[in-house]
Design a protein around this motif. Structure first.
Motif, short mmCIF file in Angstrom:
data_model
loop_
_atom_site.label_atom_id
_atom_site.label_comp_id
_atom_site.label_asym_id
_atom_site.label_seq_id
_atom_site.Cartn_x
_atom_site.Cartn_y
_atom_site.Cartn_z
N GLY A 145 2.19 11.85 0.61
CA GLY A 145 1.70 12.88 1.50
C GLY A 145 2.51 14.16 1.40
O GLY A 145 3.68 14.16 1.00
N HIS A 192 1.56 5.12 -0.28
CA HIS A 192 0.85 6.37 0.00
C HIS A 192 1.78 7.56 -0.21
O HIS A 192 2.99 7.48 0.07
N ASN A 231 4.90 3.00 2.93
CA ASN A 231 4.26 1.73 2.57
C ASN A 231 3.49 1.21 3.77
O ASN A 231 4.07 0.82 4.77
N GLN A 232 2.18 1.20 3.66
CA GLN A 232 1.34 0.76 4.76
C GLN A 232 0.99 -0.73 4.67
O GLN A 232 0.15 -1.22 5.41
N ALA A 247 1.10 5.06 -6.67
CA ALA A 247 0.24 6.09 -6.06
C ALA A 247 0.41 7.38 -6.84
O ALA A 247 1.48 7.67 -7.40
N SER A 304 -0.75 11.75 -6.92
CA SER A 304 -1.34 12.92 -6.28
C SER A 304 -1.08 14.15 -7.15
O SER A 304 -0.26 14.10 -8.08
N GLU A 334 0.85 -1.19 0.00
CA GLU A 334 0.00 0.00 0.00
C GLU A 334 0.89 1.24 0.00
O GLU A 334 1.36 1.68 1.05
#
Length: 340
Positions: free
Chosen positions: A200, A198, A230-231, A301, A303, A196
């Motif tokens: 930010g 992400h 990385n979650q 990912a 954004s 996962e």
């Protein structure tokens, strides 16, 4: 009747005799053996034999009764006891990331002459979720199932490893019990891990600093700190960065690539990437968008950075000079008209 009975010498066993020679005198003794073999169909019980010895002229004769107790040996069963239950599975080993369901479809066969209530159980690693459902009713959880005589039923054996489960193979055991019998089935869950990725901004991670809306000046570099983590439960590898930007703009990343991004649970902190944004020299003041993408082999990912561009200071001085020239020109015109 039907027994094979005879006498044998003690010196030469298995040699049948019908008579022996005995010398006179009480010290002259001859030993003989009596052997009796029952017929194959003889039943267990006591059998009486009469043993008789006599001289050729009949002058001497001796008779004694002998009782033989016959107990036939139990024949080992050539037929194995038929098992009540039989378990079958088409796919005994499944792969999935942590947090996802492993669903094994298992056939339970009842070989007995009566219906059986089959109790279901399992052995799984601690913390794993486990339940059973009928094959076509996935919303209905069960702990047992009725299987008719000489028929079979399909059930779903579902196990779910918790998030954060390490990437490895885990043995599982499915258990079915019925009619005093227990059958087991060895299965395997191969946890591949989760990924996962992400992205930010500084404000999202630290609570202060740049948000996804920044200001920049035409022709000048603007630094933006991009955070990524990385979650999941397994490393994301080979992460590269891309930017979809306005024409003639420059966007650079430092570093340009991350070889591996371990799970946040291991590192306890996100990675930082310096994003350098440079609008073109004569960018018209206004709002622009830059789409940032981080793409690894396992996950990606995206954004968007919104950039508000203002005019550069050089253009500001040019504007001031133009205003001064205009004012001077108008002043000259008014002076001339005033003299007239």
């Amino acid at each position: 009747e039907g027994w094979d009975a005879h006498f044998e010498t003690s010196s030469y066993p298995r040699i049948r005799i019908q008579a022996v020679h005995i010398l006179p005198g009480k010290d002259n003794v001859v030993t003989v053996k009596f052997r009796a073999k029952p017929p194959k169909d003889a039943e267990a019980g006591d059998y009486t034999f009469t043993l008789e010895a006599a001289t050729a002229d009949g002058a001497l004769k001796k008779t004694i009764p002998l009782v033989v107790t016959y107990r036939p040996k139990e024949k080992p069963s050539t037929e194995e006891k038929k098992e009540i239950l039989e378990l079958m599975v088409d796919y005994p080993s499944l792969e999935n990331p942590a947090g996802k369901d492993f669903e094994f479809e298992i056939q339970i066969k009842n070989n007995s002459d009566k219906d059986q209530i089959v109790e279901l159980a399992a052995q799984v690693p601690p913390g794993w979720r486990v339940y059973f459902t009928p094959r076509w009713k996935s919303e209905q959880h069960i702990s047992s199932i009725k299987v008719g005589s000489h028929s079979s039923e399909w059930i779903r054996f579902v196990v779910t490893p918790p998030y954060g489960t390490p990437k490895k193979e885990f043995p599982l055991k499915f258990i079915a019990r019925a009619g005093g019998e227990e059958k087991t089935l060895d299965l395997k869950a191969v946890v591949t891990g989760t990924y996962e990725l992400h992205l930010g901004s500084e404000a999202e991670v630290l609570g202060k600093g740049d948000t996804w809306n920044i200001k920049a000046t035409a022709g000048q570099e603007r630094h933006f700190t991009l955070y990524l983590w990385n979650q999941g439960s397994a490393p994301i590898t080979g992460i590269t960065f891309y930017a979809s930007k306005p024409k003639d703009w420059e966007v650079k990343f430092n570093p340009e690539k991350l070889e591996s991004l371990p799970p946040l649970a291991e590192t306890m902190k996100p990675e930082k990437v310096d994003v350098v944004v440079k609008p073109k020299e004569r960018a018209i003041p206004g709002d622009y968008e830059i789409r940032i993408t981080a793409a690894g082999k396992e996950d990606r990912a995206t954004s968007t950075i919104r950039v508000t561009v203002g005019a550069s200071m050089s253009w500001g001085w040019v504007g001031v000079a133009v205003i001064v020239v205009v004012i001077a020109g108008l002043t000259g015109i008014f002076v001339r008209l005033g003299r007239r």
